[in-house]
Design an enzyme around this catalytic site. Structure first.
Site, PDB file in Angstrom:
ATOM      1  N   ASP A 172       0.771  -1.216   0.256  1.00  0.00           N
ATOM      2  CA  ASP A 172       0.308   0.046   0.141  1.00  0.00           C
ATOM      3  C   ASP A 172       0.709   1.187  -0.149  1.00  0.00           C
ATOM      4  O   ASP A 172       1.969   1.053   0.183  1.00  0.00           O
ATOM      5  CB  ASP A 172      -0.722  -0.442   1.103  1.00  0.00           C
ATOM      6  CG  ASP A 172      -0.326   0.175   2.836  1.00  0.00           C
ATOM      7  OD1 ASP A 172       0.307  -1.299   2.767  1.00  0.00           O
ATOM      8  OD2 ASP A 172       0.896   0.839   3.373  1.00  0.00           O
ATOM      9  N   ASP A 176       0.370   3.889   2.130  1.00  0.00           N
ATOM     10  CA  ASP A 176       0.362   4.294   3.780  1.00  0.00           C
ATOM     11  C   ASP A 176      -0.750   4.928   3.596  1.00  0.00           C
ATOM     12  O   ASP A 176      -1.794   4.913   2.978  1.00  0.00           O
ATOM     13  CB  ASP A 176       1.392   4.969   4.121  1.00  0.00           C
ATOM     14  CG  ASP A 176       2.068   4.676   5.757  1.00  0.00           C
ATOM     15  OD1 ASP A 176       1.520   4.094   6.291  1.00  0.00           O
ATOM     16  OD2 ASP A 176       2.509   5.970   6.233  1.00  0.00           O
TER      17      ASP A 176
END
Ligand SMILES: [Zn+2]
Length: 306
Positions: free
Chosen positions: A208, A210
Site C-alpha cells: 500500500d 501508507d
C-alpha cells in the site's frame, strides 16, 4: 546438521510449500518461547527452516513477537543465513503496491521491545552500521529479479511499533526523513541476527501507500491482504530460487560480528551469563581463570594461626 537457509514468514506467508522430509521442532530458549514450532525440511538439495513470525493462525502483534526467542532458535538449529519477509507500506511514488524492496538500512522507531541478548553480567557491542547482510540481500534481489518481480535494490525501512497504521502526520514526516518503506517487524530482528552472527536480510513486500498519498486510498487490512495474496507467490518462489544457490560459504563479515564485541573482562563474566550466552560466544569467551590470590590468602592465614 547444517541448515542452509532460515526463513521468517510475515503477514500472508505462513508456510513454504514443496518441502520434503518435514518435521516440526520446538526449541527451548533462555528468552522464552519462539512464535511457533520451527518447520524443518528439504527443498531440493538443501535443508531449510521456516518460522511464521506471528505464530500459527497469526495470533501475535508485532509488539508481541518474541524476536529474541525466534532468533535464538534459528541459531540453536544451526542457521547461518536468515531471510525475513515483511509486509510494508510505500513512502515513495516510485515504489508501488506489488513491488518488492530489498532495504539496506533500517530506522528504528519501535518502543519497549527487547533488543539484545546481552546484559545481566555481560556487555558486548556489535557493529550495526549496515544492518542487512549485503550478500544475502543480493541473492534475494537476484532471485526476485529472475522471477520477473519489480524489485528495488536498497532503501530505508522505518520500523514502527504499531499495531495501528501511521497517522498522516507521521507518514509525511517519515517521507521528509528520507524513509522509503514503513513496516513493523524488521527490528529488532536485524539487530539480534547480528548479535547471533547470522546473515539477515529483509524482503519487504509492498502492499500500500501508507496514508500520505493524495490520490491512492489509505492503507487498510483488506487492501493489504488483497496485494499480499498476489505477491506471496513471488516470495515462495524466491525461497526456492535462493535454495538452488545454496549451500555456499559466507564471504561477508556477519559470522565475525562478535570477534571484537565483548567489553566485559572474561574473568568477571558471571557463570550464569556464561551458561546463558555460551551458544553465541563459545570459543570467544575464554574460561575464567582460577583466583590464586584467594588461595594464597587462605594459606597465609593458616600459616599465621600456627
Ligand atoms: Zn552475511
Amino acid at each position: 546438521m547444517t541448515i542452509a537457509l532460515g526463513v521468517i514468514g510475515g503477514s500472508g506467508l505462513y508456510e513454504i510449500e514443496g518441502l520434503t522430509r518435514v518435521k516440526k521442532v520446538l526449541v527451548k530458549t533462555p528468552f522464552g518461547d519462539p512464535s511457533a514450532p520451527y518447520t524443518l525440511g528439504r527443498l531440493g538439495e538443501v535443508e531449510l527452516c521456516f518460522l511464521p513470525r506471528h505464530g500459527v493462525g497469526h495470533r501475535l502483534l508485532p509488539s508481541e513477537v518474541n524476536s529474541r526467542a525466534n532468533l535464538w532458535g534459528f541459531k540453536k538449529l544451526g542457521v547461518e543465513r536468515l531471510l525475513s519477509f515483511s509486509a510494508v507500506g510505500s513512502l515513495r511514488e516510485a515504489i508501488e503496491p506489488g513491488d518488492l524492496v530489498m532495504p539496506d538500512q533500517i530506522f528504528d522507531r519501535t518502543a519497549g521491545r527487547e533488543q539484545t541478548f546481552f546484559g545481566d553480567g555481560l556487555v558486548a557491542h556489535v557493529p550495526l552500521a549496515d544492518p542487512m547482510c549485503q550478500e544475502l540481500s543480493d541473492m534475494a534481489y537476484a532471485a526476485a529479479t529472475a522471477l520477473g518481480g519489480r524489485v528495488h535494490k536498497g532503501g530505508t525501512y522505518l520500523c514502527m511499533e504499531g499495531p495501528a497504521f501511521s497517522t498522516r502526520a507521521e507518514s509525511r514526516v517519515h517521507r521528509l526523513w528520507g524513509m522509503d518503506v514503513v513496516g513493523m517487524t524488521a527490528f529488532p530482528e536485524a539487530k539480534l541476527a547480528r548479535e547471533a552472527e547470522i546473515c539477515y536480510a529483509t524482503a519487504a513486500l509492498v502492499t500500500d501507500f501508507d496514508c500520505w498519498h493524495a490520490v491512492e486510498a489509505d492503507v487498510s487490512v483488506p487492501a493489504v491482504l488483497e496485494v499480499l495474496r498476489r505477491n506471496v507467490a513471488l516470495a515462495k518462489s524466491m525461497v526456492r530460487e535462493i535454495a538452488k544457490k545454496l549451500p555456499a560459504p559466507r564471504t561477508c563479515g556477519c559470522g565475525e560480528a562478535l570477534r571484537d564485541a565483548l567489553l566485559t573482562d572474561p574473568a568477571h563474566v558471571t557463570p550464569a551469563a556464561r551458561r546463558r550466552l555460551g551458544l553465541l560466544f563459545g570459543r570467544r569467551l575464554p574460561a575464567a581463570k582460577a583466583k590464586p590470590v584467594v588461595k594464597k590468602a587462605r594459606k597465609a592465614a593458616r600459616a599465621g594461626r600456627r
